[in-house]
Write a protein that holds these residues in place. Structure first.
Motif, PDB file in Angstrom:
ATOM      1  N   UNK A  14       0.818  -1.214   0.000  1.00  0.00           N
ATOM      2  CA  UNK A  14       0.000   0.000   0.000  1.00  0.00           C
ATOM      3  C   UNK A  14       0.856   1.271   0.000  1.00  0.00           C
ATOM      4  N   UNK A  15       1.962   1.254   0.782  1.00  0.00           N
ATOM      5  CA  UNK A  15       2.823   2.438   0.869  1.00  0.00           C
ATOM      6  C   UNK A  15       3.767   2.579  -0.322  1.00  0.00           C
ATOM      7  N   UNK A  16       3.840   1.549  -1.176  1.00  0.00           N
ATOM      8  CA  UNK A  16       4.687   1.600  -2.367  1.00  0.00           C
ATOM      9  C   UNK A  16       6.153   1.337  -2.108  1.00  0.00           C
ATOM     10  N   UNK A  17       6.511   1.005  -0.874  1.00  0.00           N
ATOM     11  CA  UNK A  17       7.915   0.797  -0.526  1.00  0.00           C
ATOM     12  C   UNK A  17       8.362  -0.661  -0.592  1.00  0.00           C
ATOM     13  N   UNK A  18       7.420  -1.590  -0.555  1.00  0.00           N
ATOM     14  CA  UNK A  18       7.777  -3.012  -0.542  1.00  0.00           C
ATOM     15  C   UNK A  18       7.155  -3.722  -1.736  1.00  0.00           C
ATOM     16  N   UNK A  19       7.904  -4.709  -2.271  1.00  0.00           N
ATOM     17  CA  UNK A  19       7.468  -5.467  -3.441  1.00  0.00           C
ATOM     18  C   UNK A  19       7.683  -6.949  -3.192  1.00  0.00           C
ATOM     19  N   UNK A  20       6.785  -7.769  -3.734  1.00  0.00           N
ATOM     20  CA  UNK A  20       6.923  -9.214  -3.671  1.00  0.00           C
ATOM     21  C   UNK A  20       6.677  -9.780  -5.060  1.00  0.00           C
ATOM     22  N   UNK A  21       7.505 -10.725  -5.454  1.00  0.00           N
ATOM     23  CA  UNK A  21       7.304 -11.413  -6.725  1.00  0.00           C
ATOM     24  C   UNK A  21       6.627 -12.749  -6.415  1.00  0.00           C
ATOM     25  N   UNK A  22       5.519 -13.027  -7.112  1.00  0.00           N
ATOM     26  CA  UNK A  22       4.758 -14.250  -6.871  1.00  0.00           C
ATOM     27  C   UNK A  22       4.539 -14.975  -8.187  1.00  0.00           C
ATOM     28  N   UNK A  23       4.688 -16.294  -8.156  1.00  0.00           N
ATOM     29  CA  UNK A  23       4.466 -17.083  -9.374  1.00  0.00           C
ATOM     30  C   UNK A  23       2.999 -17.020  -9.796  1.00  0.00           C
ATOM     31  N   UNK A  24       2.112 -17.030  -8.803  1.00  0.00           N
ATOM     32  CA  UNK A  24       0.673 -17.032  -9.083  1.00  0.00           C
ATOM     33  C   UNK A  24      -0.073 -16.473  -7.871  1.00  0.00           C
ATOM     34  N   UNK A  25      -1.162 -15.755  -8.126  1.00  0.00           N
ATOM     35  CA  UNK A  25      -1.970 -15.221  -7.039  1.00  0.00           C
ATOM     36  C   UNK A  25      -3.434 -15.276  -7.463  1.00  0.00           C
ATOM     37  N   UNK A  26      -4.312 -15.556  -6.500  1.00  0.00           N
ATOM     38  CA  UNK A  26      -5.747 -15.548  -6.736  1.00  0.00           C
ATOM     39  C   UNK A  26      -6.331 -14.359  -5.981  1.00  0.00           C
ATOM     40  N   UNK A  27      -6.994 -13.455  -6.711  1.00  0.00           N
ATOM     41  CA  UNK A  27      -7.581 -12.264  -6.115  1.00  0.00           C
ATOM     42  C   UNK A  27      -9.090 -12.455  -6.069  1.00  0.00           C
ATOM     43  N   UNK A  28      -9.659 -12.334  -4.905  1.00  0.00           N
ATOM     44  CA  UNK A  28     -11.106 -12.474  -4.758  1.00  0.00           C
ATOM     45  C   UNK A  28     -11.796 -11.228  -5.316  1.00  0.00           C
ATOM     46  N   UNK A  29     -12.819 -11.443  -6.119  1.00  0.00           N
ATOM     47  CA  UNK A  29     -13.469 -10.365  -6.847  1.00  0.00           C
ATOM     48  C   UNK A  29     -14.012  -9.238  -5.993  1.00  0.00           C
ATOM     49  N   UNK A  30     -14.523  -9.548  -4.798  1.00  0.00           N
ATOM     50  CA  UNK A  30     -15.115  -8.491  -3.981  1.00  0.00           C
ATOM     51  C   UNK A  30     -14.071  -7.589  -3.327  1.00  0.00           C
ATOM     52  N   UNK A  31     -12.785  -7.918  -3.479  1.00  0.00           N
ATOM     53  CA  UNK A  31     -11.718  -7.083  -2.929  1.00  0.00           C
ATOM     54  C   UNK A  31     -11.135  -6.118  -3.960  1.00  0.00           C
ATOM     55  N   UNK A  32     -11.599  -6.200  -5.200  1.00  0.00           N
ATOM     56  CA  UNK A  32     -11.022  -5.402  -6.281  1.00  0.00           C
ATOM     57  C   UNK A  32     -11.595  -3.992  -6.274  1.00  0.00           C
ATOM     58  N   UNK A  33     -10.699  -3.012  -6.322  1.00  0.00           N
ATOM     59  CA  UNK A  33     -11.102  -1.614  -6.437  1.00  0.00           C
ATOM     60  C   UNK A  33     -11.179  -1.241  -7.918  1.00  0.00           C
ATOM     61  N   UNK A  34     -10.117  -1.517  -8.679  1.00  0.00           N
ATOM     62  CA  UNK A  34     -10.170  -1.301 -10.121  1.00  0.00           C
ATOM     63  C   UNK A  34      -9.168  -2.184 -10.826  1.00  0.00           C
ATOM     64  N   UNK A  35      -9.362  -2.303 -12.136  1.00  0.00           N
ATOM     65  CA  UNK A  35      -8.520  -3.137 -12.996  1.00  0.00           C
ATOM     66  C   UNK A  35      -8.083  -2.279 -14.175  1.00  0.00           C
ATOM     67  N   UNK A  36      -6.819  -2.353 -14.530  1.00  0.00           N
ATOM     68  CA  UNK A  36      -6.316  -1.661 -15.715  1.00  0.00           C
ATOM     69  C   UNK A  36      -5.896  -2.712 -16.732  1.00  0.00           C
ATOM     70  N   UNK A  37      -6.472  -2.620 -17.922  1.00  0.00           N
ATOM     71  CA  UNK A  37      -6.251  -3.584 -19.005  1.00  0.00           C
ATOM     72  C   UNK A  37      -5.694  -2.817 -20.202  1.00  0.00           C
ATOM     73  N   UNK A  38      -4.786  -3.415 -20.983  1.00  0.00           N
ATOM     74  CA  UNK A  38      -4.233  -2.709 -22.151  1.00  0.00           C
ATOM     75  C   UNK A  38      -5.318  -2.279 -23.143  1.00  0.00           C
TER      76      UNK A  38
END
Length: 110
Positions: A52-76
Motif C-alpha cells: 500500500x505504501x509503495x515501498x515493498x514489493x513481492x514477486x509471486x508465481x501465481x496469485x488468486x484475487x477475490x473479486x469483492x476485494x477489487x477496487x479497479x482493474x487496468x487492461x491494455x
C-alpha cells in the motif's frame, strides 16, 4: 457513441494479457491474467505485489484475487479495442432489463 460491454466479457478477452489490479486495501498486483470466473475472482501469473505504501514489493508465481476485494482493474487498450461491442437490447433481454423480477421473492402476475 459509447461502447457497451460487460466487465466479464472484457476480463475473458484479457486472459493472457498483462494487467494491473488495485485492491480496496491499496495493494496492487501487476501480472498476466490467467483466468477469471463469474464472481470476478482473478488468477494472475508472474505477479508483482506492491504494498500500500509503495515501498515493498513481492514477486509471486501465481496469485488468486477475490473479486469483492477489487477496487479497479487496468487492461491494455488493445484488449479493450479488440473486444466486440455487446448490443444493449440483447443484454437487456438476457438479463431481464431493470429489476425484471422472476427471481426468488418475485410477486408474479397476481
Amino acid at each position: 457513441r459509447p461502447r457497451t460491454m460487460l466487465p466479464l466479457s472484457l476480463l475473458k478477452a484479457a486472459i493472457g494479457h498483462p494487467m494491473l489490479v488495485e485492491l480496496k486495501t491499496g495493494e496492487t498486483y501487476n501480472g498476466f491474467l490467467a483466468g477469471c470466473d463469474g464472481w470476478m475472482n482473478l488468477q494472475i501469473k508472474e505477479a508483482i505485489c506492491t504494498a500500500r505504501d509503495g515501498d515493498r514489493f513481492w514477486r509471486m508465481a501465481e496469485v488468486l484475487v477475490r473479486g469483492n476485494n477489487i477496487k479497479y482493474v487496468r487492461i491494455p487498450d488493445e484488449v479493450i479495442l479488440a473486444t466486440p461491442d455487446e448490443d444493449p437490447q440483447v443484454l437487456a433481454a438476457q438479463f431481464g432489463g431493470r429489476g425484471g423480477g422472476g427471481g426468488r421473492g418475485a410477486r408474479g402476475d397476481d
